[in-house]
Structure formats: structure tokens, C-alpha cells
Design a protein around this motif. Structure first.
Motif, short mmCIF file in Angstrom:
data_model
loop_
_atom_site.label_atom_id
_atom_site.label_comp_id
_atom_site.label_asym_id
_atom_site.label_seq_id
_atom_site.Cartn_x
_atom_site.Cartn_y
_atom_site.Cartn_z
N ARG A 1 0.84 -1.21 0.00
CA ARG A 1 0.00 0.00 0.00
C ARG A 1 0.87 1.25 0.00
O ARG A 1 0.62 2.20 -0.72
CB ARG A 1 -0.90 0.01 1.23
N GLU A 2 1.93 1.18 0.84
CA GLU A 2 2.82 2.34 0.95
C GLU A 2 3.46 2.65 -0.39
O GLU A 2 3.51 3.80 -0.82
CB GLU A 2 3.88 2.04 2.01
N ALA A 3 3.93 1.58 -1.07
CA ALA A 3 4.58 1.77 -2.36
C ALA A 3 3.62 2.41 -3.36
O ALA A 3 3.97 3.37 -4.05
CB ALA A 3 5.06 0.42 -2.90
N ALA A 4 2.40 1.89 -3.41
CA ALA A 4 1.44 2.41 -4.39
C ALA A 4 1.03 3.83 -4.04
O ALA A 4 0.90 4.69 -4.93
CB ALA A 4 0.22 1.49 -4.44
N GLU A 5 0.84 4.11 -2.76
CA GLU A 5 0.45 5.47 -2.37
C GLU A 5 1.55 6.46 -2.69
O GLU A 5 1.29 7.58 -3.13
CB GLU A 5 0.13 5.53 -0.87
N ALA A 6 2.80 6.05 -2.47
CA ALA A 6 3.91 6.95 -2.76
C ALA A 6 3.99 7.24 -4.25
O ALA A 6 4.49 8.28 -4.67
CB ALA A 6 5.23 6.36 -2.26
N LEU A 7 3.48 6.33 -5.08
CA LEU A 7 3.46 6.56 -6.52
C LEU A 7 2.29 7.46 -6.92
O LEU A 7 2.12 7.78 -8.08
CB LEU A 7 3.35 5.24 -7.27
N GLY A 8 1.48 7.84 -5.96
CA GLY A 8 0.38 8.76 -6.24
C GLY A 8 -0.96 8.09 -6.44
O GLY A 8 -1.87 8.69 -6.98
N ALA A 9 -1.09 6.83 -6.02
CA ALA A 9 -2.37 6.15 -6.17
C ALA A 9 -3.34 6.63 -5.10
O ALA A 9 -2.96 6.88 -3.96
CB ALA A 9 -2.17 4.63 -6.03
N THR A 10 -4.60 6.78 -5.49
CA THR A 10 -5.63 7.11 -4.50
C THR A 10 -5.96 5.84 -3.72
O THR A 10 -5.54 4.74 -4.10
CB THR A 10 -6.91 7.60 -5.18
N GLN B 1 -7.55 3.30 -5.90
CA GLN B 1 -6.59 2.70 -6.85
C GLN B 1 -5.69 1.70 -6.15
O GLN B 1 -5.40 0.63 -6.70
CB GLN B 1 -5.75 3.80 -7.51
#
Lengths: 308, 267
Positions: free
Chosen positions: A194-203, A206
Motif C-alpha cells: 500500500r505504501e509503495a502504491a500510495e507513494a506513486l500517487g495512487a488514490t 486505486q
């Protein structure tokens, strides 16, 4: 005192004090507890098989049992034991229940695991677990006294005890346990994803849709399977809400009769050892096998997650 | 406190990141005390200091990934290329598009190598016309070439990324940032999970990316800070103590605390 021990600690190592005996006692007790599960499941299967075997060996035929809708065990001239309508009844009610329960429980699980925070999450988890503890006869009562008139009113049909009624009730009953299992599956997805995806700008959505749901899909499937197993085995609520009429359903407003409800309603009125009695146990064998396979596959799927 | 003299010409004066009186609390624990810091664009700046000094917290404040914890409170401002990160909630996705992050442990997503690289691009290319498969292939190849991983993985792009070595995974984690075209890369001890060979390879890669990207690098390895950065920030107990060009800090530190740390008296 002759020869002293070689080292004072050696004697201490061999001492059997109270803690040692308590440990041994507890070990035996928990062993009995663990083994009893195996004993009971084998014992129940043996009992059900034994009681139903007379029917299976003498009167059973694939066509007559699975291919006929005529369940007329009390007929004096020509008793028949066709289980097709009962199987269709159980299957239709369970199928509708899953249509209701899958979206509800997955939605609830996603909300609790991924969107809710802090107090909201804790309160919801407790409430969902409380929902799972409502006795099935209460659900059946709601089906009988609330849903029945409601369905008659809203859809303008002569009777409200039908596939729709019992499917909705059963769906609501199965949803809490499915929610709990599905939430566990979502929680098992490592937070680093989750952290990785959020850091990439995912809502948040997403992250959920593209990362968490795919990673948890086996656990979610297991949750659905357990719900199906629950639906197959449920008796009281279905007995009360389905109308209990032997019928191949063609619409959601048809009354049906479930396998479990048949056993519950008829077993008390048969002579022990009679063909009717044995036929009911044959239904029991069938139910047992189906739920066993469903639960086993759910379990294997969950184990699969832990390995990968 | 001595302000660092800008080593870049005035034309590029806008800092990649600017902290102004930035304080942060985890619950009641204050982790950062009024940090004022300008991270110069196009350079590698390393953050050093003993464990618990707030260097990771400072880094994780730039893209607000700290706030996943839910009990974080901040004061002051952080601006990325002039945009205040803490100003408006709805700008967060745009901020994170400009700011890529590499974590301590390689955290590849449970997808194929290809899907990992294209993940960020797919998130942000919404509504800007469909990207064709060929476009995606070109993006994936470009990103993997830039992190020197293409030759290793070109034949197994559809395999699971988790099957790669840790070094390759960390390179992949850097590669997946590039298609989004960030301007600032945050790296939180990117080599701490790697063996010496992997560390060398990833450091080399970081050095390669210098200039094109601004890099803010947290490390507790002073040798790494010295080797791999141009500018160096020393932190202690949540405060920024010193910010000077790396060669100066390790030769003529301006503050006693910095000198003590560099000489290994604590930390």
C-alpha cells in the motif's frame, strides 16, 4: 550422605516440581481437546453413513435420487425419493443469497480494512461480529413476519415465502462471517504494498483495486466459499422463509424446499430404521459431502496464501 | 546558525524542496523542531544523523507518506518546486507525481516486472488519451535501461517481480518512478537491505541519475553520504544542525555536534 552429586545443578535439573506436573497435565488435556475434533468428525460421518446406508444400498439410483423431483416418502402406494427439487431449492436459495452477500460483505470488508480508520473501524468490526451471533431462528422469524408481507405488498404476489425471501435472509446471515474472513484476507496483504502504491500517487481506491484486491484474491475466494458452505448448511431460517413446498423454482417468487429443512421437518416423524428414515440420512450424507468439499477447498485456498 | 551559500547559479534559485519552520508530532512526541532547509535542484543531498534524529521523518514529510500513520500533526510548510505540499488535500496526488520515493526494503508490487514499471504511469495517464501497448513497451524499456536493469530482465518482463534479487528489486523500485517523470526522488536508506555489491551498483545508479533528478538521500552510512552526495545535511534530535557541501562537512564541519558525530563520538 555418601558421594555428593558431581555438581549441585545436576540435581536441580532433574527436579519435578508443581510446574512440571501442571505442564504435563495441560499437555494431556489439550491433546485430548485436539484429537476430539478428529474423533467427532469421523464419528459423525460414520453415524450418518451407517444410518443412511440401508437406503443407499437398496433403493438408491442416480436417476431416482438426483433425476427426479418427486419426494413422496410417505405415500402408502408408491413412496418415491427424488431429491432433485430439494437440491434445486437449496441451490437456488444459496445462489441468491450469494448474490446478496458477496457485494455486501466484500464492500464491508474493503471499507473496514482499507478506508475506515481508528474508532469507526473498531466499532464496525464489533458490530459485524455481533451480527454473526444472531440466532438463525430470529432471522427466520424476520423472514416469516416482516419479509413475507413486504414481498406480497411490493411485488403483488400471493405468497411471500419464497426463494427471494429466504435468499435475502440467508444472504444477510452469511454476510457477517464472509466479511470477517474477507477482512482478514485484506489485512494479510503486506502494508509495504500500500505504501509503495500510495507513494506513486495512487488514490485509496486505486491502491485497493490494483494492488490489495489482486493480492488478496485467494482469501476473498475462500470467504465466498465459506459463505456458500454456510448457505448450504443453514436450516431453520430457510425452513421458515422458503415456503417449504417441493417445487423446481422457475422464478424468485416460487416457494421451494431445502435439503436441510426437509431433514429437520421430517426426521422426528419417521420410524427409526424405516426406508424414509434412511432416505433422510442419505440426504444428510449428500449435504455432508458437499459442505465438506466446499470447506476443504476454502481451507486449501487459505493455506495456499500462506505458502506463497 | 549559518545559512548555506547557494552553490548553484541564481537562475536555478528555486529550490526543489523548501522546509520553512517545519515541525512534526507523532501523537504527543515531537519528532521535528522548526526545520528550515532548502534542497537545491538537480543535486544529490544526503541527510545524516544518529538513529531517531528525524531524518527519515523529514524525508517522509515531503510526500506526506508519514500521514498514513493517522496520528501525525505538522506545523510550518514544505514546498516542492514552490507548491506548498501541506496546503490543499486534493493536490496530494499531483505532489506525489512530482516526488518519487524509494524505501529501505525494496517493496516491489505483487505484479509482473512490466506491470511494476508501468504502474505509476497508468495511474497518472488517465484521461490523457489511451497509451498503446507499443508506447508502454517503450516506456518500460526506457525506464529499465536507465536503471541498468534492461539486459538482466528483458526476457522475463512478465515474470513476477518478487523473483528478482534484492539489488534488482531495488533498481526496479527506482525504475517504476521514472515513467511518471518526477522532479524529486526521495530515498530512505535505499541500500540498507543490500549486500556490498548491490550497494555499489545502486549507489552508482543514484550517481547516474544526478542532474536529471534532484535526489534527497537518507543514510546512516557516513561513507555513503561522502561518496554519493554533493550536499549534506546533519540532523540531531529532530533539529537541523548543519547544511553544507559534502566535501566541506567532512573536512571542516562548522558545528561541534557535527564534528563529534563525524568522528564517531556518538551515533
Amino acid at each position: 550422605m555418601s558421594a555428593p552429586p558431581p555438581h549441585p545443578d545436576t540435581a536441580a535439573l532433574d527436579r519435578r516440581d508443581l510446574a512440571w506436573y501442571v505442564d504435563k497435565l495441560v499437555a494431556v488435556l489439550v491433546f485430548v481437546g485436539g484429537v476430539s475434533a478428529v474423533v467427532f468428525i469421523v464419528g459423525i460421518f460414520a453415524f450418518v453413513t451407517h444410518e443412511g446406508w440401508g437406503f443407499v444400498s437398496e433403493h438408491f439410483s442416480l436417476r431416482g435420487f438426483f433425476g427426479s423431483i418427486r419426494w413422496a416418502p410417505t405415500s402408502t402406494s408408491n413412496p418415491t425419493y427424488g431429491a432433485l427439487a430439494l437440491i434445486a431449492g437449496t441451490a437456488s436459495v444459496t445462489g441468491l443469497a450469494m448474490l446478496v452477500a458477496v457485494p455486501f460483505s466484500l464492500g464491508a470488508a474493503i471499507y473496514i480494512a482499507e478506508f475506515a480508520t481508528g474508532r469507526t473501524r473498531e466499532v464496525l468490526k464489533v458490530l459485524v461480529e455481533m451480527l454473526a451471533a444472531i440466532p438463525s431462528v430470529v432471522w427466520g422469524f424476520i423472514g416469516l413476519s416482516v419479509m413475507n408481507p413486504l414481498i406480497i405488498d411490493v411485488f403483488n404476489v400471493p405468497i411471500g415465502l419464497c426463494v427471494l425471501n429466504s435468499g435475502l435472509i440467508l444472504g444477510l446471515m452469511a454476510a457477517p462471517i464472509m466479511t470477517t474472513i474477507a477482512e482478514d484476507a485484506l489485512k494479510a496483504v503486506p502494508d509495504t504494498y500500500r505504501e509503495a502504491a500510495e507513494a506513486l500517487g495512487a488514490t485509496r481506491w486505486q491502491v485497493t483495486r490494483r494492488v490489495v484486491l489482486p493480492a488478496a484474491r485467494q482469501g476473498l475466494l475462500a470467504a465466498v466459499l465459506l459463505g456458500v458452505g454456510r448457505g448450504f448448511g443453514e436450516t431453520m431460517a430457510v425452513l421458515m422463509a422458503s415456503g417449504h413446498a417441493i417445487n423446481l423454482p422457475t422464478s424468485p417468487f416460487d416457494s421451494v424446499r431445502a435439503l436441510t429443512a426437509t431433514i429437520a421437518a421430517e426426521l422426528g416423524e419417521t420410524a427409526v430404521g424405516s426406508t424414509h428414515y434412511q432416505a433422510l440420512f442419505a440426504l444428510g450424507i449428500f449435504l455432508f459431502v458437499v459442505t465438506f468439499v466446499i470447506n476443504l477447498s476454502a481451507d486449501l485456498i487459505v493455506r495456499g496464501i500462506r505458502k506463497t | 546558525m549559518v545559512e548555506p551559500t547557494p552553490a548553484v547559479p541564481a537562475a536555478a534559485a528555486e529550490p526543489a524542496a523548501r522546509f520553512t519552520g517545519f515541525s512534526l508530532w507523532y501523537g504527543t512526541f515531537q519528532a521535528l523542531y522548526g526545520v528550515d532547509l532548502q534542497v537545491e535542484a538537480g543535486r544529490i543531498t544526503s541527510l545524516i544523523g544518529p538513529s531517531g534524529c528525524g531524518k527519515s521523518t523529514l524525508l517522509r514529510s515531503v510526500n506526506r507518506i508519514n500521514e498514513r500513520l493517522g496520528y501525525v500533526r505538522t506545523e510550518g510548510a514544505v514546498a516542492v518546486h514552490g507548491v506548498d505540499v501541506y496546503a490543499a488535500q486534493n493536490a496530494l496526488v499531483q505532489v506525489r507525481k512530482q516526488v518519487g520515493m524509494v524505501f529501505q526494503r525494496p517493496n516491489v508490487l505483487p505484479l509482473s516486472i512490466r506491470d511494476n514499471v508501468i504502474f505509476g504511469h497508468r495511474l497518472h495517464s488517465r484521461g490523457a488519451g489511451r497509451t498503446t501497448r507499443a508506447d508502454e513497451d517503450a516506456i518500460v524499456e526506457g525506464a529499465l535501461r536507465q536503471v541498468l536493469l534492461w539486459d538482466d530482465v528483458k526476457d522475463r518482463l512478465n515474470r513476477r517481480a518478487a523473483g528478482l534479487s534484492l539489488e534488482q528489486q531495488q533498481k526496479l523500485c527506482i525504475a517504476r518512478l521514472l515513467p511518471v517523470k518526477p522532479r524529486l526522488l526521495l530515498m530512505d536508506e535505499p541500500c540498507s537491505a543490500l549486500d556490498p555489491k548491490g550497494t555499489e551498483a545502486v549507489e552508482e545508479l543514484i550517481w547516474e541519475l544526478r542532474g536529471e533528478y534532484t535526489i534527497l538521500l537518507v543514510t546512516h552510512n557516513m561513507a555513503q553520504a561522502r561518496r554519493a552526495s554533493e550536499s549534506c545535511v546533519f540532523m540531531l534530535l529532530g533539529k537541523m544542525i548543519e547544511h553544507t557541501p559534502t566535501d566541506e562537512m567532512f573536512v571542516t564541519p562548522q558545528r561541534q555536534e557535527t564534528a563529534d558525530y563525524i568522528e564517531g563520538r556518538y551515533g
